[in-house]
Design a protein around this motif. Structure first.
Motif, PDB file in Angstrom:
ATOM      1  N   LEU A 218     -60.084   0.603  47.043  1.00  0.00           N
ATOM      2  CA  LEU A 218     -60.489   0.486  47.802  1.00  0.00           C
ATOM      3  C   LEU A 218     -60.803   1.691  45.635  1.00  0.00           C
ATOM      4  O   LEU A 218     -59.595   2.629  45.811  1.00  0.00           O
ATOM      5  N   GLY A 219     -61.693   2.258  45.175  1.00  0.00           N
ATOM      6  CA  GLY A 219     -61.007   3.364  43.702  1.00  0.00           C
ATOM      7  C   GLY A 219     -61.189   2.466  43.262  1.00  0.00           C
ATOM      8  O   GLY A 219     -60.420   2.225  41.410  1.00  0.00           O
ATOM      9  N   ALA A 220     -59.995   1.061  42.841  1.00  0.00           N
ATOM     10  CA  ALA A 220     -59.631   0.215  41.872  1.00  0.00           C
ATOM     11  C   ALA A 220     -61.028  -0.292  41.137  1.00  0.00           C
ATOM     12  O   ALA A 220     -62.198  -0.765  42.399  1.00  0.00           O
ATOM     13  N   ASP A 221     -61.233  -0.268  40.166  1.00  0.00           N
ATOM     14  CA  ASP A 221     -62.312  -0.965  39.802  1.00  0.00           C
ATOM     15  C   ASP A 221     -61.962  -1.602  38.015  1.00  0.00           C
ATOM     16  O   ASP A 221     -60.616  -1.708  38.163  1.00  0.00           O
ATOM     17  N   VAL A 222     -62.429  -2.715  37.394  1.00  0.00           N
ATOM     18  CA  VAL A 222     -62.587  -3.221  36.202  1.00  0.00           C
ATOM     19  C   VAL A 222     -63.010  -2.889  34.845  1.00  0.00           C
ATOM     20  O   VAL A 222     -64.200  -2.327  34.819  1.00  0.00           O
ATOM     21  N   LYS A 223     -62.164  -3.190  34.116  1.00  0.00           N
ATOM     22  CA  LYS A 223     -62.917  -2.169  32.395  1.00  0.00           C
ATOM     23  C   LYS A 223     -62.385  -2.838  31.709  1.00  0.00           C
ATOM     24  O   LYS A 223     -61.464  -3.475  31.568  1.00  0.00           O
ATOM     25  N   VAL A 224     -63.965  -3.280  30.770  1.00  0.00           N
ATOM     26  CA  VAL A 224     -63.176  -4.520  29.491  1.00  0.00           C
ATOM     27  C   VAL A 224     -63.152  -3.487  28.868  1.00  0.00           C
ATOM     28  O   VAL A 224     -63.935  -2.972  28.299  1.00  0.00           O
ATOM     29  N   VAL A 225     -62.091  -4.194  27.979  1.00  0.00           N
ATOM     30  CA  VAL A 225     -61.043  -3.766  27.251  1.00  0.00           C
ATOM     31  C   VAL A 225     -60.948  -4.297  25.830  1.00  0.00           C
ATOM     32  O   VAL A 225     -60.861  -5.486  26.115  1.00  0.00           O
ATOM     33  N   ALA A 226     -61.236  -3.829  24.692  1.00  0.00           N
ATOM     34  CA  ALA A 226     -60.686  -4.222  23.449  1.00  0.00           C
ATOM     35  C   ALA A 226     -59.244  -4.441  23.298  1.00  0.00           C
ATOM     36  O   ALA A 226     -58.522  -2.878  23.211  1.00  0.00           O
ATOM     37  N   TYR A 227     -58.611  -5.784  22.996  1.00  0.00           N
ATOM     38  CA  TYR A 227     -56.706  -6.016  23.004  1.00  0.00           C
ATOM     39  C   TYR A 227     -56.656  -6.454  21.479  1.00  0.00           C
ATOM     40  O   TYR A 227     -57.926  -7.113  21.351  1.00  0.00           O
ATOM     41  N   ARG A 228     -55.583  -5.780  20.763  1.00  0.00           N
ATOM     42  CA  ARG A 228     -55.101  -6.000  18.832  1.00  0.00           C
ATOM     43  C   ARG A 228     -54.760  -7.908  19.860  1.00  0.00           C
ATOM     44  O   ARG A 228     -54.353  -7.875  20.219  1.00  0.00           O
ATOM     45  N   GLU A 229     -55.251  -8.512  18.507  1.00  0.00           N
ATOM     46  CA  GLU A 229     -55.003  -9.595  18.442  1.00  0.00           C
ATOM     47  C   GLU A 229     -55.194 -10.353  17.147  1.00  0.00           C
ATOM     48  O   GLU A 229     -56.240  -9.700  15.785  1.00  0.00           O
ATOM     49  N   TYR A 230     -53.674 -11.483  16.778  1.00  0.00           N
ATOM     50  CA  TYR A 230     -53.728 -11.379  15.154  1.00  0.00           C
ATOM     51  C   TYR A 230     -54.055 -12.508  15.390  1.00  0.00           C
ATOM     52  O   TYR A 230     -53.479 -13.616  15.779  1.00  0.00           O
ATOM     53  N   VAL A 231     -54.292 -13.317  13.926  1.00  0.00           N
ATOM     54  CA  VAL A 231     -55.169 -14.540  13.854  1.00  0.00           C
ATOM     55  C   VAL A 231     -53.797 -15.136  13.412  1.00  0.00           C
ATOM     56  O   VAL A 231     -53.354 -16.644  14.088  1.00  0.00           O
ATOM     57  N   ASP A 232     -52.748 -14.722  13.116  1.00  0.00           N
ATOM     58  CA  ASP A 232     -50.930 -14.735  12.968  1.00  0.00           C
ATOM     59  C   ASP A 232     -49.895 -13.764  13.410  1.00  0.00           C
ATOM     60  O   ASP A 232     -50.177 -13.427  12.232  1.00  0.00           O
ATOM     61  N   SER A 233     -49.722 -13.786  14.548  1.00  0.00           N
ATOM     62  CA  SER A 233     -49.326 -12.021  14.253  1.00  0.00           C
ATOM     63  C   SER A 233     -47.533 -12.475  13.171  1.00  0.00           C
ATOM     64  O   SER A 233     -47.091 -11.516  13.560  1.00  0.00           O
ATOM     65  N   THR A 234     -47.468 -13.053  12.513  1.00  0.00           N
ATOM     66  CA  THR A 234     -45.907 -13.547  11.751  1.00  0.00           C
ATOM     67  C   THR A 234     -46.191 -12.577  10.234  1.00  0.00           C
ATOM     68  O   THR A 234     -45.785 -13.125   9.922  1.00  0.00           O
ATOM     69  N   ILE A 235     -48.010 -12.995  10.373  1.00  0.00           N
ATOM     70  CA  ILE A 235     -48.185 -12.300   9.041  1.00  0.00           C
ATOM     71  C   ILE A 235     -47.845 -10.798   8.872  1.00  0.00           C
ATOM     72  O   ILE A 235     -48.648 -10.120   9.098  1.00  0.00           O
ATOM     73  N   ALA A 236     -46.983 -10.593   7.650  1.00  0.00           N
ATOM     74  CA  ALA A 236     -47.176  -9.196   7.334  1.00  0.00           C
ATOM     75  C   ALA A 236     -46.907  -8.121   8.366  1.00  0.00           C
ATOM     76  O   ALA A 236     -47.951  -7.489   8.138  1.00  0.00           O
ATOM     77  N   PRO A 237     -46.102  -8.200   9.478  1.00  0.00           N
ATOM     78  CA  PRO A 237     -46.027  -7.458  10.180  1.00  0.00           C
ATOM     79  C   PRO A 237     -45.432  -6.307   9.978  1.00  0.00           C
ATOM     80  O   PRO A 237     -45.525  -5.113  10.300  1.00  0.00           O
TER      81      PRO A 237
END
Length: 674
Positions: A218-237
């Motif tokens: 009760l009281g818990a709900d789902v929220k659609v969220v935009a998460y950061r994503e990297y095409v290649d997480s090793t490029i220019a960190p």
């Protein structure tokens, strides 16, 4: 007379009474008849709440439209105060949270754990350690949270949590887990207007369970969220940077700008520098609760994604620079070497690539932060922007320009180098003790003859050398958007401010890039560009343009001229020729002579001690093409021995740029996600 006055007063009173009655009657007509539906609805409403809807951050792309940072949709679990039991019913709140914890753990989900308390292997409660632990503990004890004295122990804090939230009947480990989520609700100001996220990026299975069993959760709900994503997480960190949840101090500073206490914010790099552009415009969800407890929700304002930031870097060139830097560092010393490389468009100050090694993976940043931050090779450290180095002989073109422009030397001036010479009773040695014989300025640049530049420094003076060094941007902010070090120009003033004494020998050592000179690879690239283009120093920048999400309008970054040096063609020609001779007959010649593009360069070394052993860092500044230059490259490889060891990396960069770069590239379509 009296009776006439009485009669008048009575008449006026009657008229006033009638007017008041008519007024009430009109208001009654408005409420009961004309606007009956509106007032009935208002009377039926208990309260209305406005909840912000998070907007996706803007995307980050390279100069050709290739995506570097995007967004993906995921689900987070929130607690909504509209449906959650009241704060007076701690037992029911704890029961629901316990149900959620069991669900999260069975599905391998991570959930809120910001209470800085943990049990050790012996079952004793203690404060957590790690990043920001001290601040977190202070916050926990603050009046707004547990209201404890600064000297309160971990056990005191644990007991206060158990008492505050009435967590009874659970084993200590479970009680602490429940306490973590209860603490999170308090910390993030849980209310009707402010639902709190307790688990991020959960699985579809977890979402389904919560949707299916509303009573247990009760009281818990789902929220659609935009998460950061990297095409290649090793490029220019080090360029892209990281995002995280806003902290309490930042929230206080930014809440008037529309930030919520649970919002994301740029922590470093472009994510931080371009926060105002990347941050979207939150939407609004209006929640209405009527007198019978019925709840209605309506999106009254849609969120708008943040703007797209177009960088100056070329993705493929960046990848090539990173790979080649890693290769040369590992060839030098796989356990100790490190370095940086910067590629700049010398016509406008755009950074085309900038790499630092060792490096890290953006996807691992938070999960492996303790490991990364304690690594003695400092992979989180941006060596191209924050690393400062004695530049060695790459500084000699500055001394040459200062000498030629002040007239202390001419193109025909020569000095005799016998390998070693005494100045003021002290022995000074040429590079490797070599005796170069009689040399002019071009030959001295080619052979990196210390003796020539010692004599030039004595004839020119430290003031003129420092004046030109500063004009070239050395020891100065480059203007780049991300965090950078300013370094230090070797000068009597700076030495005295540090409590030291300046001697004539320091003037001589300054002239060959030693003494107190400390510059970043960014500064060395910009200095090389300024020299190559004839004296225009541009502010460096990583942002090429901003694409407005709402309108699609592209706002180009303004090119800023930081300074224009009035250098004669004679001076430039002599320095250029000397640097060209380095590329053809100097140490890097065996590499650069195989290029299709003609280049000019200057090598350098500076001595360092590693475990008591003397080693050399290697430097190289290069521009290309030799005629009508377009790009400059600066590189440093720690412990490389000489700048020539970085020539292969520089050659690969130049070869790529002139074989692959073309203005005919078509920008890729940039996606959007709300």
């Amino acid at each position: 007379m009296k009776s006439r006055y009485k009669s008048a007063r009575s008449t006026i009173a009657i008229i006033l009474i009638i007017a008041v009655i008519l007024g009430f009657a009109f208001d009654l007509y408005i409420i009961q008849i004309r606007d009956n539906e509106y007032y009935a609805q208002q009377n039926n409403t208990v309260d209305t709440y406005v909840v912000p809807i998070e907007a996706a951050r803007g995307e980050i792309v390279d100069r050709n439209g290739n995506s570097l940072v995007t967004n993906r949709q995921g689900n987070s679990i929130i607690l909504n105060a509209v449906y959650f039991p009241s704060s007076q019913d701690n037992a029911r709140r704890n029961e629901i949270i316990y149900n959620l914890i069991k669900l999260f753990e069975s599905n391998g989900e991570e959930y809120a754990g910001n209470l800085p308390l943990e049990f050790d292997s012996n079952g004793n409660i203690r404060f957590t350690s790690g990043k920001d632990a001290e601040q977190d503990i202070e916050t926990m004890k603050s009046p707004d949270m547990l209201n404890l004295q600064p000297y309160a122990t971990a056990q005191n804090c644990y007991d206060a949590v158990m008492e505050k939230y009435e967590i009874e009947g659970y084993d200590p480990q479970t009680a602490l887990k429940i306490g973590n989520i209860r603490y999170e609700l308090t910390r993030l100001l849980f209310s009707y207007e402010n639902p709190v996220t307790i688990a991020d990026d959960v699985s579809d299975e977890t979402v389904a369970k919560i949707k299916e069993d509303q009573d247990s959760y009760l009281g818990a709900d789902v929220k659609v969220v935009a998460y950061r994503e990297y095409v290649d997480s090793t490029i220019a960190p080090h360029i892209l940077g990281t995002v995280r949840k806003i902290n309490a101090e930042e929230y206080e500073e930014r809440k008037d700008d529309g930030y919520g206490i649970d919002d994301q914010i740029g922590e470093s790099g472009i994510e931080q520098a371009m926060e105002s552009e990347l941050r979207g415009t939150p939407g609004e969800l209006t929640i209405t609760v009527d007198k019978d407890g019925n709840v209605t929700e309506e999106v009254t304002k849609k969120p708008i994604q943040g703007n797209t930031v177009v960088l100056t870097i070329d993705r493929d060139l960046q990848v090539l620079a990173q790979k080649n830097l890693e290769k040369v560092c590992n060839e030098v010393d796989a356990s100790s070497s490190a370095g940086a490389v910067v590629v700049e468009d010398c016509r406008n100050g755009e950074i085309l690539a900038a790499a630092s090694y060792p490096t890290f993976d953006l996807n691992d940043y938070y999960d492996k932060y303790d490991e990364l931050s304690s690594n003695p090779r400092n992979p989180l450290w941006s060596r191209f922007a924050l690393g400062t180095y004695a530049p060695g002989s790459t500084f000699k073109p500055v001394t040459a320009v200062a000498g030629l422009e002040t007239g202390s030397i001419t193109p025909d001036t020569t000095y005799v180098c016998v390998g070693q010479q005494e100045f003021y009773g002290q022995p000074f040695q040429c590079l490797n003790g070599n005796a170069h014989g009689t040399e002019d300025v071009k030959e001295a640049l080619r052979d990196s003859c210390n003796m020539f530049f010692y004599n030039t420094a004595l004839d020119t003076g430290i003031e003129a050398i420092d004046e030109y060094a500063e004009a070239f941007g050395l020891g100065q902010s480059t203007g780049i958007e991300i965090a950078e070090a300013t370094g230090n120009i070797s000068s009597p003033e700076n030495r005295e401010n540090a409590g030291g004494i300046w001697r004539i020998g320091d003037t001589m050592l300054t002239a060959i890039g030693q003494s107190d000179n400390l510059f970043t690879p960014l500064q060395l690239a910009n200095y090389c560009s300024t020299l190559a283009n004839g004296g225009t120093r541009y502010e460096l920048h990583l942002v090429k343009s901003i694409i407005d999400t709402s309108s699609g309008i592209v706002n180009e970054k303004s090119i800023v001229e930081a300074e224009t040096l009035d250098i004669s063609e004679t001076t430039l020609d002599n320095v250029y020729e000397g640097m060209r001779m380095v590329a053809t007959s100097g140490g890097p010649g065996y590499i650069f002579n195989n290029l299709d593009t003609e280049v000019a360069c200057k090598t350098g070394t500076s001595e360092v001690k590693v475990n008591g052993v003397k080693r050399n860092n290697g430097f190289l500044i290069t521009y290309a093409p030799y005629k009508n230059p377009e790009i400059s490259v600066s590189s440093v490889v720690e412990l490389a021995g000489s700048g020539s060891e970085t020539a292969e990396m520089t050659a690969a960069i130049i070869d790529y740029w002139y074989q692959n770069n073309t203005d005919a590239k078509t920008n890729q379509q940039v996606g959007t996600l709300l």
